[in-house]
Design a protein around this motif. Structure first.
Motif, mmCIF file in Angstrom:
data_model
loop_
_atom_site.group_PDB
_atom_site.id
_atom_site.type_symbol
_atom_site.label_atom_id
_atom_site.label_comp_id
_atom_site.label_asym_id
_atom_site.label_seq_id
_atom_site.Cartn_x
_atom_site.Cartn_y
_atom_site.Cartn_z
ATOM 1 N N ALA A 177 -11.295 12.600 14.075
ATOM 2 C CA ALA A 177 -11.739 11.633 14.398
ATOM 3 C C ALA A 177 -11.899 10.825 15.798
ATOM 4 N N GLY A 178 -10.951 10.242 15.354
ATOM 5 C CA GLY A 178 -10.426 9.352 17.427
ATOM 6 C C GLY A 178 -9.895 10.488 18.532
ATOM 7 N N THR A 179 -9.241 11.711 17.397
ATOM 8 C CA THR A 179 -9.346 12.479 19.163
ATOM 9 C C THR A 179 -10.346 13.279 19.445
ATOM 10 N N PHE B 10 -6.877 6.019 7.891
ATOM 11 C CA PHE B 10 -8.507 6.264 8.166
ATOM 12 C C PHE B 10 -8.312 5.933 9.329
ATOM 13 N N SER C 4 -6.455 10.927 4.840
ATOM 14 C CA SER C 4 -7.169 10.510 5.204
ATOM 15 C C SER C 4 -7.112 9.991 6.944
ATOM 16 N N LEU C 5 -5.908 9.668 6.477
ATOM 17 C CA LEU C 5 -5.485 9.497 8.471
ATOM 18 C C LEU C 5 -5.532 10.734 8.764
ATOM 19 N N MET D 236 0.660 -1.225 -0.090
ATOM 20 C CA MET D 236 0.306 -0.075 -0.204
ATOM 21 C C MET D 236 0.469 1.436 0.031
ATOM 22 N N LYS D 237 0.622 1.894 -1.189
ATOM 23 C CA LYS D 237 1.449 3.382 -0.956
ATOM 24 C C LYS D 237 0.719 4.949 -0.195
ATOM 25 N N GLY E 217 -5.549 6.047 11.203
ATOM 26 C CA GLY E 217 -5.612 7.551 11.829
ATOM 27 C C GLY E 217 -6.750 7.406 13.220
ATOM 28 N N LEU E 218 -7.635 7.077 12.842
ATOM 29 C CA LEU E 218 -8.432 6.714 14.206
ATOM 30 C C LEU E 218 -8.138 5.807 15.507
ATOM 31 N N ARG F 189 -4.021 11.273 -0.605
ATOM 32 C CA ARG F 189 -5.371 11.613 -0.333
ATOM 33 C C ARG F 189 -5.664 10.663 1.121
ATOM 34 N N SER F 190 -4.394 9.226 1.011
ATOM 35 C CA SER F 190 -4.438 8.338 2.425
ATOM 36 C C SER F 190 -4.227 9.014 3.255
ATOM 37 N N PHE F 191 -2.885 10.101 2.942
ATOM 38 C CA PHE F 191 -2.684 11.036 3.741
ATOM 39 C C PHE F 191 -3.572 11.848 5.024
ATOM 40 N N ASP G 243 -0.349 8.221 -0.220
ATOM 41 C CA ASP G 243 -0.119 8.876 -1.382
ATOM 42 C C ASP G 243 -1.136 10.673 -0.483
ATOM 43 N N LEU H 241 -7.862 12.472 9.074
ATOM 44 C CA LEU H 241 -9.018 12.490 9.232
ATOM 45 C C LEU H 241 -9.601 12.346 10.813
ATOM 46 N N GLY H 242 -9.027 10.306 10.051
ATOM 47 C CA GLY H 242 -8.988 10.014 11.100
ATOM 48 C C GLY H 242 -8.279 9.824 12.410
ATOM 49 N N ALA H 243 -7.573 10.956 12.468
ATOM 50 C CA ALA H 243 -6.577 11.164 14.049
ATOM 51 C C ALA H 243 -7.553 11.855 14.472
#
Lengths: 734, 234
Positions: A17-19, B42, A10-11, A1-2, B45-46, A6-8, A4, A13-15
């Protein structure tokens, strides 16, 4: 998996949301908000047990008792001590701000030595060694007399220790800074034929003739007099204020007599002349208990007839006559001496004129009058030991050429200091300064600074970085009055005996030392007879031994007093022929009567007079930050000083209200702003004492003009006291 | 979530609509794969954020500090007459909090029991006249004004209501210092989420004060009958 873009994202955004699903943001916000309250510069009130300590205020010679509220070891507030015979719970703005002198920015934190123009911190051991080496060298060189000391401390053991120190070294040049109280005391002593202290039983008076005394502006004992003023108001006593300027006291008086500046003595004599001429004087006193009245009467009628007095004073003769009748007709009249807050001594003639006025109405040693009490030596210390060097040194005259201990001219060492220090009998080689700031508060302060530059070794005991410290070679900083033991003698003009004590309300904040201890230690280091003259281990022991049984009460109550005290009756006090009150005492009838201000009236058409206000401290200790904030913007605006000018005078010169002007006197020239003031006589201009400080305190330094730079001293030929009350001046539009 | 999907869709559309455009390395990835990696990212990250927020952050936020020496409330409580023997009200009504050396000195001028902790206390503090620099679990920020007298004397509350059964403890628990604020973890409470609170004494934040006051029907200032910020925040 690269990884890029978008995934960065996304990471991220995930962080994010998680926070949001953790307590982190909320907890962090809460903690950060608390953290902002913890910044080191945020003041945090001390928490803990509240206690109260009774002590005494030593900022001015007012002698108030204070109660300091403390939380743990932090002093929180200074209040007047309830039940104290001087101030009974009252306190002045300066006393109230005393904590800023303790915790404020101008403290000197350690002994310091000047090296290549820079201050270097040194240890007490080194500081004492440096001083003793210098003193030893001077003494071995036969120059013991060239050691001087200027002390602003009035009486009390510290000043006695300093004087003793100088004598034990062999120097007659101990200089105590005199005030109007000293001049009045000298006048009373001369007229009563013995060394006297003078008390004013002000609270009991019902007709007060004030010759420029600022009774609600710091005169002699500020809080006591403000309280006395309230008593007068309550019982409808009359206060007549005589001065060229509508001061606060004049504004509060029942009558304001705008006398020509410097003509107060002539006015007193004019009033006395009317009383004598109309036979209104107290015959019981004058006939039975006085002498020299005939000469006095002749001089009065000759030189101060109402018309003559009117022409000197600018007060109509009808006013002088009615004042005389009211004063003599009052049941408890008293006349007060000393202009403004009384810090300037003035002439012996003027002091005697006021005291003679008190005497002819019988206002001596009776309720509501002046109480003359014989001076007793304060202590029974062992005799000073003197080695050959000291004995030889004390055979020299003082720097003013007079014999040591001369009573003729007690004030000239100070009033002529700048001239004597460098070109007197011999130049001063070393100088100690205690409780004084001569480079600021002596008249013609620029000349004083020039003299200081020529004195090779200057040691200051100041607690504060002030103008004089800048000229010193060494500082041995004293504790502040809230950190040290020291006796506080009865305030100026207190009739009844009172003694207060300052005590360590808080432990010393810095590496400072009580001047009493420093002197004892210094004497010990010098050794020999000097050390033997100081038989106490430390200053506290000296205090305890000096006051003996009284010490216990001082420790417990914070003061001792004798509320039942009354002065000796006329019968007792003036019994002997030689002890009678002398209206023709030496230096009165034959003395120089008026002091002519410096400068010629052609170049300097106006007269500049200094004035005192409770909002400005003009002496050794400058205004603390709280007090300087109370100064009106018609006195000080930003860094500009204002000079009070009558609109009529201002109109002639062409300066607008608030406009800039150049003020010049024979002593100097400054830029000022003009305050149009109807309350000052045309032709007279006025500036307050207490502004224009140097030093390093940003709240005080470089604000306004030091009026002492503009006015030179005029030594009174009788007493040597500075008799100058003003100077000729010129004001031009800038 | 919808934003992410839209963004993804837009990017895919853009790739389809412009076939002539020079293809970049990253845009060669097939749409299905791209979507998969985005979701995985995602989730990673989450997961990282959750781990940081729930485990790493609390661990970093608090730093465990030792008290100068250990102290047993239990031992002392048996010898004296209740909490107020040491934690007393002064004559002026203020609360003394943790006792000062002069009070301890009444009994501890010399070593009494012989524990190592007591020896430390006597030799290092009593004999040197040094106050013990206790870390105080219940210390509040300076702007918080709290009157013990109002709660203990007027409302007759027990010490335990807010401070817990500390009087029965045999040793002092570690002091967990909040590295940002410098105050104890006991103020926020052991639980980082602030949930699952079983006893009043488990935390000492403003909400905890408010809970009790609400329950007691005292939500406003006694004097003004309005919100009473300045009763506590001075």
């Amino acid at each position: 998996m690269k990884i890029d873009r978008r995934s960065f994202l996304s990471l991220g955004l995930g962080a994010a949301a998680g926070t949001a699903l953790t307590p982190l943001p909320w907890k962090l916000t809460d903690d950060l908000s608390i953290w902002t309250q913890m910044w080191p510069w945020t003041p945090v009130p001390q928490d803990g047990e509240t206690t109260y300590v009774n002590s005494a205020c030593a900022i001015c010679p007012g002698g108030c008792g204070i109660t300091v509220r403390k939380v743990e070891d932090r002093a929180i507030k200074i209040e007047g001590m309830d039940g104290h015979p001087v101030n009974d719970g009252g306190i002045c703005p300066l006393g109230l701000s005393g904590l800023q002198l303790l915790y404020g920015p101008r403290r000197i934190k350690s002994p310091m030595k000047k090296e290549n123009g820079k201050w270097v911190k040194i240890s007490w051991k080194e500081a004492i060694a440096v001083v003793s080496d210098q003193i030893d060298a001077l003494r071995k060189n036969g120059e013991a007399q060239a050691i001087g000391c200027i002390s602003g401390l009035r009486k009390g053991t510290t000043s006695q220790l300093l004087e003793r120190f100088l004598l034990s070294l062999g120097s007659p040049n101990y200089m105590s800074i005199p005030s109007s109280y000293d001049a009045y005391e000298l006048a009373v002593s001369r007229m009563h034929g013995r060394r006297m202290t003078a008390g004013i039983d002000a609270e009991e008076s019902n007709f007060i003739l004030s010759f420029g005394s600022g009774v609600i502006e710091g005169w002699w004992s500020p809080v006591r007099m403000i309280r006395a003023h309230s008593v007068w108001k309550e019982k409808k006593a009359k206060l007549v204020q005589m001065e060229a300027r509508l001061s606060n006291t004049a504004a509060q008086a029942d009558k304001w007599i705008p006398v020509n500046p410097g003509a107060e003595a002539a006015l007193a004599m004019g009033i006395a002349a009317v009383i004598v001429k109309e036979s209104l004087y107290d015959k019981a006193f004058v006939e039975n208990y006085s002498r020299g009245f005939e000469e006095f009467r002749n001089m009065l009628l000759d030189a101060y007839s109402p018309d003559k007095a009117a022409s000197i004073t600018g007060v109509p003769s009808s006013v002088i006559e009615s004042l005389a009748r009211d004063f003599a007709g009052a049941s408890r009249p008293v006349a007060l001496y000393g202009r403004g807050n009384g810090s300037q001594p003035g002439t012996l003639f003027e002091a005697m004129a006021v005291h003679a006025l008190n005497a002819i109405v019988g206002a001596v040693n009776r309720p509501g009058g002046v109480w003359a009490v014989e001076q007793t030596d304060d202590n029974d210390w062992p005799a000073i030991q003197m080695d050959e060097i000291a004995k030889k040194g004390l055979k020299s005259p003082r720097i003013d050429g007079l014999d040591p201990g001369s009573e003729k001219d007690p004030g000239s060492l100070v009033s002529r200091f700048s001239e004597l220090a460098v070109s007197g009998e011999y130049p001063l080689k070393a100088l100690f300064i205690a409780g004084a700031n001569p480079c600021y508060s002596f008249p013609d302060s620029n000349a004083v600074k020039a003299a200081f530059e020529k004195i090779p070794f200057i040691v200051s005991f100041s607690s504060y970085m002030d103008e004089t410290v800048e000229y010193a070679s060494l500082v041995l900083p004293n504790h502040t009055y809230l950190e040290r033991y020291e006796d506080v003698p009865a305030p100026r003009g207190m009739g009844k005996p009172v003694r207060g004590i300052t005590r360590p309300v808080v432990s010393p904040l810095y590496n400072t030392r009580n001047t009493g201890d420093a002197v004892i230690e210094l004497a010990g280091k010098i050794g020999g007879s000097v050390a033997e003259s100081f038989p106490w281990g430390d200053y506290e022991t000296c205090l305890q031994e000096t006051f003996g049984e009284e010490w216990g009460t001082l420790e417990e109550e914070g003061f001792t007093s004798d509320s039942d005290f009354s002065p000796r009756s006329w019968e007792e006090a003036f019994k002997e022929d030689s002890g009678k009150f002398n209206f023709a005492s030496a230096g009165f009838l034959d003395s120089v009567r008026e002091i002519v201000p410096e400068g010629d009236d052609g170049s300097y058409p106006l007269i500049l007079v200094p004035y005192d206000t409770l909002r400005l401290s003009g002496g050794y200790i400058g205004d603390p930050p709280f007090v300087i904030k109370t100064v009106e913007d018609t006195v000080l605006k930003k860094r500009d000083s204002f000079v009070e000018v009558n609109p009529e005078t201002a109109g002639k010169i062409g300066v607008k209200n608030g406009g800039y002007a150049t003020l010049s006197t024979p002593k100097g020239q400054v830029k000022v702003r003009v305050n149009h003031y109807d309350g000052i006589k045309p032709g007279v201009i006025a500036m307050p004492r207490g502004l224009g400080h140097g030093g390093t305190d940003e709240y005080l330094a470089e604000k306004g003009v030091n009026v002492n730079e503009l006015i030179g001293p005029i030594p009174d030929p009788q007493s040597g006291f500075d008799g100058a009350w003003g100077i000729r001046a010129k004001l031009t539009r800038a | 979530m919808s934003t992410i999907e839209e963004n993804t869709k837009d990017s895919v559309d853009a790739a389809v609509k412009e076939p002539g455009a020079p293809e970049k390395e990253s845009e060669k990835i097939e749409p299905g794969l791209a979507q998969g990696s985005i979701i995985v990212s995602f989730v990673i990250g989450l997961a990282i954020a959750l781990i940081i927020g729930w485990i790493v952050f609390p661990a970093l936020l608090y730093s465990e500090k030792e008290q100068p020496f250990d102290f047993s409330h239990e031992v002392h409580n048996d010898l004296v007459d209740g909490c107020e023997s040491c934690h007393y009200f002064r004559d002026d009504g203020t609360f003394a909090g943790v006792p000062k050396l002069w009070l301890c000195r009444d009994c501890h001028e010399e070593v009494q029991g012989g524990t190592a902790d007591e020896e430390t206390f006597v030799y290092e503090y009593v004999w040197n006249d040094r106050e013990v620099p206790w870390r105080i679990y219940s210390k509040q920020p300076d702007c918080v004004f709290f009157s013990h007298a109002a709660h203990v004397v007027k409302a007759e509350m027990d010490c335990e209501t807010c401070h817990g059964p500390i009087g029965e403890s045999d040793s002092l628990k570690p002091y967990e210092e909040n590295v940002i604020t410098g105050y104890s973890r006991d103020i926020w409470g052991k639980s980082i989420s602030g949930l699952n609170k079983k006893h009043i004494w488990e935390s000492m934040k403003m909400d905890d004060c408010a809970d009790c006051h609400k329950e007691a029907g005292m939500e406003s200032s006694v004097q003004t009958k309005k919100d009473a910020c300045f009763v506590c925040h001075k």
